[in-house]
Design a protein around this motif. Structure first.
Motif, mmCIF file in Angstrom:
data_model
loop_
_atom_site.group_PDB
_atom_site.id
_atom_site.type_symbol
_atom_site.label_atom_id
_atom_site.label_comp_id
_atom_site.label_asym_id
_atom_site.label_seq_id
_atom_site.Cartn_x
_atom_site.Cartn_y
_atom_site.Cartn_z
ATOM 1 N N THR A 292 -139.182 79.989 58.007
ATOM 2 C CA THR A 292 -139.850 79.161 57.004
ATOM 3 C C THR A 292 -138.867 78.912 55.869
ATOM 4 O OG1 THR A 292 -141.841 79.000 55.647
ATOM 5 C CG2 THR A 292 -140.890 81.200 55.876
ATOM 6 N N GLU A 293 -139.374 78.628 54.686
ATOM 7 C CA GLU A 293 -138.536 78.386 53.516
ATOM 8 C C GLU A 293 -138.679 79.535 52.526
ATOM 9 O OE1 GLU A 293 -141.738 75.547 51.158
ATOM 10 O OE2 GLU A 293 -140.168 74.606 52.355
ATOM 11 N N TRP A 338 -138.133 92.578 50.996
ATOM 12 C CA TRP A 338 -136.983 91.673 50.914
ATOM 13 C C TRP A 338 -135.962 91.898 52.022
ATOM 14 C CZ3 TRP A 338 -137.729 87.713 47.850
ATOM 15 C CH2 TRP A 338 -138.599 87.841 46.767
ATOM 16 N N ASP A 339 -135.908 93.112 52.552
ATOM 17 C CA ASP A 339 -134.937 93.375 53.617
ATOM 18 C C ASP A 339 -135.343 92.727 54.938
ATOM 19 O OD1 ASP A 339 -137.106 95.171 53.811
ATOM 20 O OD2 ASP A 339 -135.921 96.559 54.997
ATOM 21 N N LYS A 340 -136.571 92.203 55.012
ATOM 22 C CA LYS A 340 -137.041 91.526 56.226
ATOM 23 C C LYS A 340 -136.777 90.016 56.174
ATOM 24 C CE LYS A 340 -138.900 95.293 57.975
ATOM 25 N NZ LYS A 340 -138.652 96.234 56.878
ATOM 26 N N ILE A 341 -136.302 89.524 55.019
ATOM 27 C CA ILE A 341 -136.072 88.087 54.838
ATOM 28 C C ILE A 341 -134.582 87.793 54.980
ATOM 29 C CG2 ILE A 341 -136.205 86.158 53.230
ATOM 30 C CD1 ILE A 341 -138.661 87.447 52.002
ATOM 31 N N VAL A 342 -134.215 87.107 56.061
ATOM 32 C CA VAL A 342 -132.822 86.765 56.343
ATOM 33 C C VAL A 342 -132.594 85.293 56.021
ATOM 34 C CG1 VAL A 342 -131.037 86.624 58.117
ATOM 35 C CG2 VAL A 342 -132.688 88.511 58.153
ATOM 36 N N ALA A 374 -133.466 86.424 44.683
ATOM 37 C CA ALA A 374 -134.171 85.378 45.434
ATOM 38 C C ALA A 374 -134.364 84.130 44.580
ATOM 39 C CB ALA A 374 -135.511 85.898 45.925
ATOM 40 N N LEU A 375 -134.747 84.316 43.319
ATOM 41 C CA LEU A 375 -134.930 83.166 42.438
ATOM 42 C C LEU A 375 -133.609 82.454 42.175
ATOM 43 C CD1 LEU A 375 -137.757 84.405 42.125
ATOM 44 C CD2 LEU A 375 -137.603 83.928 39.661
ATOM 45 N N LYS A 382 -131.438 74.336 44.874
ATOM 46 C CA LYS A 382 -132.528 73.409 44.520
ATOM 47 C C LYS A 382 -133.703 73.527 45.487
ATOM 48 C CE LYS A 382 -129.295 70.209 42.354
ATOM 49 N NZ LYS A 382 -128.729 68.829 42.341
ATOM 50 N N MET A 383 -134.030 74.770 45.820
ATOM 51 C CA MET A 383 -135.194 75.144 46.648
ATOM 52 C C MET A 383 -134.965 74.914 48.145
ATOM 53 S SD MET A 383 -137.395 76.142 44.299
ATOM 54 C CE MET A 383 -139.118 76.004 44.698
ATOM 55 N N ARG A 384 -133.822 74.369 48.531
ATOM 56 C CA ARG A 384 -133.588 74.073 49.949
ATOM 57 C C ARG A 384 -132.914 75.267 50.623
ATOM 58 N NH1 ARG A 384 -131.773 69.122 47.464
ATOM 59 N NH2 ARG A 384 -133.347 67.491 47.643
ATOM 60 N N VAL A 385 -133.721 76.285 50.905
ATOM 61 C CA VAL A 385 -133.242 77.529 51.507
ATOM 62 C C VAL A 385 -134.165 77.885 52.672
ATOM 63 C CG1 VAL A 385 -132.642 79.942 51.129
ATOM 64 C CG2 VAL A 385 -132.436 78.292 49.238
ATOM 65 N N SER A 386 -133.599 78.016 53.862
ATOM 66 C CA SER A 386 -134.386 78.390 55.044
ATOM 67 C C SER A 386 -134.179 79.863 55.349
ATOM 68 C CB SER A 386 -133.984 77.548 56.258
ATOM 69 O OG SER A 386 -134.260 76.180 56.021
ATOM 70 N N ILE A 387 -135.244 80.505 55.835
ATOM 71 C CA ILE A 387 -135.187 81.941 56.106
ATOM 72 C C ILE A 387 -135.810 82.268 57.455
ATOM 73 C CG2 ILE A 387 -135.265 82.567 53.669
ATOM 74 C CD1 ILE A 387 -138.285 83.304 54.138
ATOM 75 N N ILE A 388 -135.458 83.429 57.968
ATOM 76 C CA ILE A 388 -136.167 84.072 59.069
ATOM 77 C C ILE A 388 -136.729 85.376 58.511
ATOM 78 C CG2 ILE A 388 -135.852 85.341 61.231
ATOM 79 C CD1 ILE A 388 -133.920 83.129 62.103
#
Length: 529
Positions: A292-293, A338-342, A374-375, A382-388
């Protein structure tokens, strides 16, 4: 290969045939001519045209082409009409426009790839125009579309998070009618995302009623997939009860270890609703991590005026930054930490080193707490960050897999390796089900797994000429080796295609043969009638 590519009629002999209904397989042949299945079983030689290409498929299985009812393929199908990451896993029909938005929901001028579309000579201004644009590029797979509630909301309300007035709700209703008349199979909503976060049940019912009148479907990314999962399911049930729309809960999951074990109860809720005559079901992908984002960690009030405005609230020195940090941290801790967000992609080239690292690891490099880091990442790109996000339980996944009304989806994209890393689900979903969960773990029989990839999703979308192998149906067919089919894509090295898929026919033409793409693009745009 050239003979296969040029032919319009094929006799595929000595197959083990799974017809997609869940029935046990039969041995026999499949005769395909002019895009249709003509005969299957023991095909009489007198029925075979003189010019048919014959191929001995001994040791191989055949099934209907896989139908992916939850994808984001519309975002890339025009740029990559060869759709290699789809055909290599057996997908012949992809349903786009999910999670509340689609490439067809607005003018192509708003798309980040608009310059690439212009270079291809492709442009569109509205939903019907997008369907025509897809037809123009002639994709290798079929594409069916949902329209996005989020797109409709933005069209009427702009980026405001307020409730619509009665007049604005009427506009939303009218736009939904137009989309259904243009051939949409239904509507999607994404209630964890902007602007779907700001919709209430009444608004969702408004856009669902025209869909119900056309016997379409509402596919929902629910408002919460973690601590408030049961409440989110109840909201979905309220929308379908009040609107009469057929309903699909997208990528069903329980996020965060504290929420593991909740899915059996959710499935009971759906069964109870079915017993009351409510048509609601769900779908899953066979992975324990979502994609997701990063903006999903932010509280609703931060995003109520859109993402561009939100950036100003996140920067150092903002009077509300400390509050955002605290609320984002609490939200994230409840869903795994946070360690689960790549991080898998960022917009800012200077931050590319972060890709492949989790937020906790990135924070160690900067010396900041992960919630502050993260912020900063969001502001920088500019908010365009994808994560797993690695956050699900296999026991929950298996419980959902076994439910008779749950089908399999990718929740994936059409992309190419040059564009960067991607979630493995975009490359290996269906072979993973057949290899890991059927052959290795015996979670399902092969015929039941195939039903959940073919006739079940076709029935949900009411795609009436696909999903089953029988004479007269469109010849979307997958030929595979049940002993070797498996996914090879991993989170570390996603661009490894599956093994075990021998051939894929789309509308009677081989888009994949002997494991390799043929270059043929025989897909169609499907419109609901």
């Amino acid at each position: 290969m050239e003979q296969i590519k040029a032919a319009n009629c094929f006799l595929l002999e000595n197959l083990t045939i799974y017809d997609g209904t869940g029935a046990p397989p039969v041995s026999g042949d499949i005769l395909i001519c002019d895009g249709k299945i003509v005969a299957l079983g023991r095909v009489d030689s007198s029925a075979v045209p003189a010019g048919a290409v014959k191929y001995d498929c001994s040791g191989l299985c055949a099934s209907p082409g896989f139908i992916d009812v939850h994808s984001h393929s519309d975002g890339g199908i025009i740029l990559h009409p060869e759709a290699e990451c789809l055909i290599r896993q057996g997908i012949t029909t992809s349903v786009g426009g999910n999670c509340g938005g689609s490439a067809g929901g607005t003018s192509f001028w708003t798309e980040k790839n608009r310059s690439k579309y212009l270079a291809l000579g492709v442009r569109w201004e509205d939903f019907p125009g997008f369907l025509s644009a897809v037809e123009q590029v002639q994709p290798a797979v079929n594409l069916a579309m949902l329209f996005g509630h989020g797109d409709v909301r933005v069209q009427v309300l702009g980026n405001s998070g307020r409730k619509p007035t009665p007049e604005e709700k009427q506009k939303m209703f009218d736009i939904a009618c137009e989309h259904m008349q243009a051939g949409a199979f239904g509507v999607s909503s994404g209630l964890e995302y902007v602007p779907g976060r700001f919709a209430d049940v009444d608004e969702l019912v408004t856009v669902s009623k025209p869909v119900a009148e056309a016997d379409g479907i509402h596919s929902m990314h629910m408002r919460n997939e973690g601590p408030a999962l049961f409440e989110a399911v109840q909201e979905a049930l309220e929308v379908t009860e009040k609107s009469g729309v057929r309903f699909e809960i997208s990528h069903l999951k329980a996020v965060g270890e504290d929420n593991w074990g909740k899915l059996p109860k959710v499935l009971e809720m759906l069964d109870e609703a079915n017993a009351r005559g409510i048509d609601i079901s769900a779908d899953v992908y066979p992975y324990l991590a979502s994609s997701t984002e990063l903006a999903i960690v932010l509280p609703d009030w931060v995003l109520e005026n859109g993402k561009a405005a939100a950036v100003e609230l996140l920067v150092e020195g903002s009077p509300v930054r400390e509050r955002i940090v605290a609320e984002s941290h609490a939200r994230t801790e409840k869903q795994g930490g946070w360690d689960k967000i790549v991080v898998i992609s960022v917009e800012n080239p200077e931050d590319k080193w972060m890709e492949g690292l989790n937020v906790q690891e990135i924070a160690l490099n900067s010396g900041k707490p992960p919630q502050e880091e993260a912020l900063d990442i969001l502001v920088s790109s500019k908010m365009r960050v994808s994560i797993i996000r690695h956050s699900m339980s296999e026991d929950d996944l298996i419980a959902a897999m076994k439910h008779p009304r749950v089908c399999f989806v990718t929740d994936g994209h059409v992309a190419v390796e040059a564009e960067g890393n991607i979630h493995p689900r975009s490359i290996g979903t269906y072979p993973r089900v057949l290899g890991r969960y059927v052959r290795e773990k015996n979670v399902l029989t092969l015929e039941e797994a195939i039903r959940k990839m073919t006739s079940l999703p076709a029935s949900k979308m009411q795609i009436r000429d696909r999903g089953v192998l029988k004479p007269g149906m469109a010849a979307d067919v997958v030929i595979f080796d049940s002993d070797t089919i498996i996914d090879n894509s991993t989170f570390q090295k996603p661009w490894q295609f599956p093994s075990g898929i021998f051939g894929v026919f789309v509308n009677g033409r081989p888009v994949l043969w002997e494991g390799d793409p043929t270059g043929l693009r025989s897909g169609k745009v499907l419109r609901k009638r």
